[in-house]
Design an enzyme around this catalytic site. Structure first.
Site, PDB file in Angstrom:
ATOM      1  N   GLU A   1      -1.225  -8.939   4.819  1.00 25.97           N
ATOM      2  CA  GLU A   1      -1.004  -9.096   6.261  1.00 25.97           C
ATOM      3  C   GLU A   1      -2.310  -9.069   7.059  1.00 25.97           C
ATOM      4  O   GLU A   1      -2.332  -9.435   8.240  1.00 25.97           O
ATOM      5  CB  GLU A   1      -0.051  -8.009   6.781  1.00 25.97           C
ATOM      6  CG  GLU A   1      -0.637  -6.611   6.909  1.00 25.97           C
ATOM      7  CD  GLU A   1      -0.633  -5.811   5.624  1.00 25.97           C
ATOM      8  OE1 GLU A   1      -0.869  -4.588   5.695  1.00 25.97           O
ATOM      9  OE2 GLU A   1      -0.365  -6.389   4.553  1.00 25.97           O
TER      10      GLU A   1
ATOM     11  N   HIS B   1      -3.626  -5.640   1.041  1.00 25.03           N
ATOM     12  CA  HIS B   1      -2.948  -5.972   2.303  1.00 25.03           C
ATOM     13  C   HIS B   1      -2.989  -7.464   2.623  1.00 25.03           C
ATOM     14  O   HIS B   1      -3.936  -7.935   3.276  1.00 25.03           O
ATOM     15  CB  HIS B   1      -3.602  -5.198   3.447  1.00 25.03           C
ATOM     16  CG  HIS B   1      -3.381  -3.735   3.400  1.00 25.03           C
ATOM     17  ND1 HIS B   1      -2.290  -3.116   3.985  1.00 25.03           N
ATOM     18  CD2 HIS B   1      -4.111  -2.741   2.830  1.00 25.03           C
ATOM     19  CE1 HIS B   1      -2.364  -1.810   3.796  1.00 25.03           C
ATOM     20  NE2 HIS B   1      -3.457  -1.555   3.089  1.00 25.03           N
TER      21      HIS B   1
ATOM     22  N   CYS C   1       0.844  -1.195   0.000  1.00 19.37           N
ATOM     23  CA  CYS C   1       0.000   0.000   0.000  1.00 19.37           C
ATOM     24  C   CYS C   1       0.885   1.252   0.000  1.00 19.37           C
ATOM     25  O   CYS C   1       1.543   1.526  -0.987  1.00 19.37           O
ATOM     26  CB  CYS C   1      -0.979  -0.036   1.162  1.00 19.37           C
ATOM     27  SG  CYS C   1      -2.384   1.084   0.970  1.00 19.37           S
TER      28      CYS C   1
END
Length: 219
Positions: free
Chosen positions: A197, A195, A86
């Site tokens: 994660e 994302h 990002c």
């Protein structure tokens, strides 16, 4: 693999990244303030998402000129791994570590929603635990995720197989050729807009992002 997560003023995804690293690596990542200049001993440097320096000027432009980025360039040049997600992807392009730029989303709206990605290749340190052509879910939260580059650069990325992920559903941010993530020429730097994660544990609602970190742990 020893990992460091960079922190700039306004970055807010460093703890999410730390959770992903602990889950796959079983180790504690180092948190590195942007004014430091030494990355000695690290194998993987992560630039997480957020709003570095409040996104003033252009997203990632100020962070790209922080003292730590000279060390990131040295780390990348000697073959170290770099992951930018990002805002981290934006910083990598602003620093010249990856080509192209991230512009305002098509429609000029901030997008916060799940998207689906297609894994373009699985022979890299970032994707070896995925299946060829696999479609995965990944959350996105950005206002400037519209990847663009000149036609020659886009053709080169295609021709050299440097596209890491593509949007598999609606290309909501308008990215050229549905590009969601790209590699450096040596395949050791990855810039990715959504994302991974945020999906590394069932408690988060899924584990589609965990194979990326498992791949790095095995590299």
């Amino acid at each position: 693999m020893k990992t460091g997560i960079l922190i700039f003023p306004g970055i807010n995804r460093e703890r999410d990244m730390a959770i992903a690293i602990r889950a796959s690596f079983g180790t504690e990542p180092a948190m590195i303030w942007h004014k430091e200049t030494d990355l000695t001993g690290l194998d993987l440097v992560i630039i997480p998402g957020g709003f570095s320096f409040g996104d003033y000027l252009r997203c990632g432009a100020m962070a790209a000129n922080s003292p730590i980025m000279a060390a990131v360039k040295t780390h990348a040049a000697r073959g170290g791994y770099v992951l930018g997600v990002c805002n981290g992807f934006q910083i990598l392009t602003e620093a010249g570590l990856l080509p192209g730029a991230l512009l305002r989303n098509a429609g000029l709206r901030f997008l916060s929603m799940d998207t689906t990605l297609t894994v373009a290749r699985t022979d890299t340190a970032f994707t070896s635990h995925y299946q060829p052509g696999q479609t995965i879910r990944a959350p996105m939260a950005h206002g400037d995720g519209n990847y663009t580059a000149d036609p020659a650069t886009l053709d080169r990325l295609e021709g050299e197989n440097l596209i890491a992920f593509r949007y598999a559903d609606q290309n909501r941010n308008g990215s050229a050729r549905h590009i969601a993530g790209i590699y450096s020429q040596n395949l050791r730097t990855l810039g990715l807009m959504p994302h991974p994660e945020d999906l590394v544990d069932p408690i988060m609602g899924g584990t589609d992002g965990k194979p990326l970190f498992d791949s790095l742990a095995a590299a």
